[in-house]
Write an enzyme that holds these catalytic residues in place. Structure first.
Site, PDB file in Angstrom:
ATOM      1  CG  ASP A  66      -2.156   0.931   0.920  1.00  0.00           C
ATOM      2  OD1 ASP A  66      -2.076   1.756  -0.015  1.00  0.00           O
ATOM      3  OD2 ASP A  66      -3.170   0.848   1.647  1.00  0.00           O
TER       4      ASP A  66
HETATM    5  C1  BGC Z   1      -5.040   3.231  -0.109  1.00  0.00           C
HETATM    6  C2  BGC Z   1      -5.014   2.234  -1.243  1.00  0.00           C
HETATM    7  C3  BGC Z   1      -4.782   2.961  -2.547  1.00  0.00           C
HETATM    8  C4  BGC Z   1      -3.494   3.762  -2.452  1.00  0.00           C
HETATM    9  C5  BGC Z   1      -3.176   4.534  -3.695  1.00  0.00           C
HETATM   10  C6  BGC Z   1      -3.841   4.132  -0.121  1.00  0.00           C
HETATM   11  O1  BGC Z   1      -3.999   5.163   0.809  1.00  0.00           O
HETATM   12  O2  BGC Z   1      -5.121   2.541   1.128  1.00  0.00           O
HETATM   13  O3  BGC Z   1      -6.235   1.528  -1.278  1.00  0.00           O
HETATM   14  O4  BGC Z   1      -4.726   2.041  -3.603  1.00  0.00           O
HETATM   15  O5  BGC Z   1      -3.617   4.686  -1.385  1.00  0.00           O
HETATM   16  O6  BGC Z   1      -4.061   5.590  -3.877  1.00  0.00           O
END
Ligand code: BGC
Length: 827
Positions: A235
């Site tokens: 993530d």
């Molecule tokens: C989220 C993810 C997301 C990523 C990119 C993170 O804060 O938890 O689900 O894919 O950001 O935007």
């Protein structure tokens, strides 16, 4: 695996074998570090193009975070799950692949398959269900659809990222059985049923190790036991250490390039802390991912350009899906569907009826090209003179990105005030990642960004203006500086600038129709040490706030004299978004009061609930109908008109149990204590817990009415006699009404007198069936062998008789059959 498929996979592996020795250590570790916010570096020496990723899950935002780059916006994931139709979601997946290709995206950062452990979870709307089987089935359809379009997925967030509070640091304490039976289960189903090309490692820790370093769950369970052969992507900003992540099984650290990989990883290998073969394994998986999506010239993609699925009409599918997801919770005296010719006048109420809320906040946000509000949807189908609209109550007390009435552009200047470049803006938001800057602008020289232009108000009165983002701002309206100050972070979440609440900075008295100059100058902070160089700021605004009492009086007066009142109630971006959890389930503002008052004067009051997750509905027994529209996506208003007028049936069933009150909900603890969040309730979440408690929910898991009536006539159980131990259940239903309809037939397993502490009933299989008025249909439902199993250090099946309760919800059983399990330990 068919032989063509095996040959294709072998071709990819030999291309990787040949390429790996051509890459030196620094190149390999640079690949794993990411290039920028959304992509990996290209390696032209081996024909590898830059692999591009994008959020997910209801649309494909692409590499730009702006309304200038629009995307189709599908209904919220809760809505997708409410269809109980994996094949329909597979079609949605194909649409998403088509969108991804249009935007040059190879991998979609979706689906989100964490569970509805508590209704307070901030990203509840972005997950499917409280039930792991429904989640796994919908997720399987989604991944199949996207990958059939040649685009990869990263099933997320692995694992137990079921709340947002302190998400970067929380250690979720979950016992093994609970992990296996609930939280890991959707991932396992999707890996088995759809072979995803990617998985995203969550921010949180599970039982100690942080997920990006979780050797046991990533290398042991996901790869070792389940045979997952795709890439694991972190993530965003989730990684903590170099050796921990690479040895723990993480392949790609995002966003790049300043991550724990890159130079740090190369140094760790040179120091003998990390084996180069571990790096090679990760590179292999990244090349495999690139090959599958077509980003690598040395390999044939899984779906060749000429073999793409037929194009999908995005607008039509989004509208169909929305209606198929709407859940009719209550329909007293069949007030719905309305009959446009006979039902007389309609008063439509609610701020969200005009300014539709079609999607949840956070990284799930996309920017649709257009949105059909309930007001527009109904206007298009009701005869002239029938429809009246009143606001009634406005749930939003905060400012939103400057939109209606604004004509804005961004002017970029260097330290001497010289203009470097300009760009027109579709609204008041600037969000530029890395080198995605207006022509002529470079990050090194950029010093200020001015969001400037005109604003023509639609209402006279005191307008509020403010800022969103972190840093120094100067705000002026009509030539006067109204604010000059600094906004600082108050949390540690790197996404704060994106997801934090906007701040009100000033008010100005303005006249309807009279344009004024507006300007917000943002001084770009020193980004040299930032992990990703992002320019993020917004001019925000709110119209003059109308008197709440007057709004309600006006609405009640209009509702009293019309034949039908429709009230659209909604949550706001402050209620349902990423980065924080909810603290209550109440509808914001005075919406409850509005519904009580309208229901008191109009017996034909229909409430449309526009939220992604449960809200308390204290008025639910006072109104004639309650229709849940979720966050319905960009075509929501058209779908609503279809369903209210009976051109389509509300096809949805609840994917999660709705509490009457928050304090009745089985799990309300989402706040860690001393850094730990204990999943002390074990396997008892959602309906599994409600069944053991003393209070009834407002509506049970699986509940939902259509426009016709059903009887369940016959059920026949076949098996378990197949090699895999699956059981088939053939159920005959009779559509007793005068309309064609669609039923979701649900099979729940039960084990009376079990020696295992287990749920009273649990979802074991389901299928949807279309059936003409008066006709009968037989559905064939597969109950997988796993439905009988529980975790006892391995999967085990209690010998003897299980019951199948077949019906319309977990609490509405129409037929009961018994089945004898094939006992013993399962592989
Ligand atoms: C989220 C993810 C997301 C990523 C990119 C993170 O804060 O938890 O689900 O894919 O950001 O935007």
């Amino acid at each position: 695996m068919n032989s063509h498929h095996a040959e294709h996979e072998a071709g990819i592996e030999s291309a990787i074998d040949a390429a790996l020795p051509e890459l030196d250590l620094d190149t390999k570790t640079r690949l794993l570090a990411g290039r920028d916010m959304w992509s990996l570096p290209a390696l032209p020496e081996i024909g590898l193009r830059s692999l591009v990723m994008s959020d997910g899950p209801i649309g494909v935002r692409g590499v730009r975070w702006t309304a200038a780059d629009p995307s189709i916006a599908l209904p919220s994931p809760t809505a997708m799950a409410a269809t109980w139709d994996p094949e329909l979601i597979r079609r949605a997946g194909r649409l998403l692949a088509q969108e991804a290709r249009r935007k040059g995206v190879h991998v979609l950062l979706a689906p989100t398959v964490n569970l509805h452990r508590s209704p307070l979870g901030g990203r509840h709307f972005e997950c499917y269900s409280e039930d792991p089987y429904l989640t796994g089935a919908i997720g399987t359809g989604y991944v199949r659809g996207v990958q059939e379009g040649g685009v990869g997925t990263t099933v997320k967030h692995f694992v137990a990222n079921d709340a947002e509070t302190d998400r970067f640091t929380v250690d979720n304490v979950v016992d093994e059985r609970t992990l296996r039976e609930l939280y890991l289960s959707p991932f396992e189903m999707i890996v088995a049923g759809a072979k995803p090309w990617g998985v995203m490692a969550a921010y949180n820790s599970v039982n100690g190790p942080t997920m990006t370093e979780h050797d046991e769950l990533q290398n042991g369970v996901l790869r070792g036991e389940w045979g997952f052969d795709g890439a694991i992507v972190s993530d965003w900003f989730a990684t903590r250490s170099t050796a921990g992540a690479i040895d723990g099984g993480l392949d790609v650290a995002m966003p790049g390039p300043r991550t724990v990989y890159g130079e740090a990883l190369a140094a760790a290998v040179r120091a003998g802390e990390v084996a180069e073969s571990t790096v090679d394994d990760a590179v292999r998986r990244v090349l495999r991912l690139a090959a599958r999506t077509g980003a690598w010239d040395r390999a044939t993609p899984v779906v060749a350009d000429g073999a793409l699925p037929a194009p999908v009409d995005g607008v039509a599918l989004t509208r169909e899906l929305a209606g198929r997801a709407f859940v009719l919770l209550r329909n007293k005296d069949d007030v719905l569907p309305l009959d446009a010719a006979r039902n007389g006048t309609v008063t439509l109420l609610g701020a969200a009826a005009r300014d539709a809320r079609v999607l949840g906040g956070g990284s799930a946000q996309v920017f649709p090209e257009h949105v059909v509000s309930p007001l527009e949807g109904l206007r298009a189908v009701l005869p002239e003179g029938v429809l009246t609209y009143r606001i009634g109550a406005d749930p939003t007390d905060e400012l939103g990105v400057a939109g209606t009435g604004f004509a804005l552009r961004a002017v970029c200047r260097d330290a001497d005030g010289a203009v470097l470049g300009e760009d027109t803006l579709p609204n008041g938001m600037v969000q530029w990642f890395g080198d995605d800057l207006p022509d002529g602008v470079t990050l090194d020289r950029l010093r200020t960004v001015e969001i400037t232009g005109t604003f023509t108000p639609r209402e006279s009165g005191l307008h509020s203006f403010g800022t969103k983002g972190l840093g120094e701002f100067v705000l002026s309206v009509d030539g006067e500086v109204l604010f000059d100050g600094v906004a600082v972070a108050d949390g540690l979440d790197p996404f704060e600038a994106f997801f934090a609440a906007p701040s009100e900075r000033a008010k100005a008295e303005l006249t309807a129709g009279k344009a004024v100059e507006v300007g917000l100058t943002y001084t770009v902070p020193d980004l040299s040490g930032a992990p990703v160089r992002t320019i993020s700021c917004a001019l925000v605004h709110r119209e003059p706030q109308l008197d709440g009492d007057e709004l309600i009086e006006e609405a009640v007066a209009a509702a009293a004299v019309s034949d039908t009142a429709i009230v659209v109630v909604a949550t706001t971006e402050r209620v349902e978004s990423e980065g924080f959890d909810r603290s209550d389930l109440r509808l914001p503002g005075r919406q409850d009061e509005l519904v009580h008052r309208v229901a008191a004067v109009n017996p034909r009051t229909i409430v449309v609930v526009n939220s992604g997750s449960p809200v308390e509905m204290p008025w639910r027994d006072e109104v004639a109908a309650v229709l849940l529209s979720w966050f319905p996506g960009q075509e929501g208003g058209s779908a609503l008109a279809d369903v209210l007028l009976g051109h389509a049936e509300p096809g949805g069933r609840l994917p999660t149990t709705w509490p009457a009150r928050l304090d009745h909900a089985p799990v309300t603890q989402v706040r860690p204590e001393n850094g730990k969040l204990s999943y002390a309730e074990g396997v008892f979440i959602g309906y599994r817990a409600w069944q053991r408690g003393d209070t009834e929910p407002a509506y049970w898991f699986g509940h939902g009415l259509g426009y016709t009536g059903w009887s369940y006539e016959e059920a026949r159980v076949i098996g378990p006699d197949t090699a895999d131990g699956d059981v088939r259940v053939m159920v005959t239903v009779h559509n007793e009404g005068a309309r064609d309809g669609r039923e979701v037939v649900q099979v729940y397993a039960a084990r009376p007198d079990s020696t295992v502490d287990r749920p009273h009933r649990w979802l074991a299989g389901f299928a949807t069936v279309d059936c003409a008025a008066g006709a009968r249909a037989t559905v064939d439902i597969t109950v997988p062998m796993r439905a009988f199993a529980h975790w006892d250090g391995g999967w085990a099946v209690e010998p003897g008789e299980f019951e199948f309760h077949i019906g319309r919800s977990v609490a509405d059983s129409r037929l009961v059959r018994t089945v004898t399990s094939s006992e013993g330990k399962l592989p």
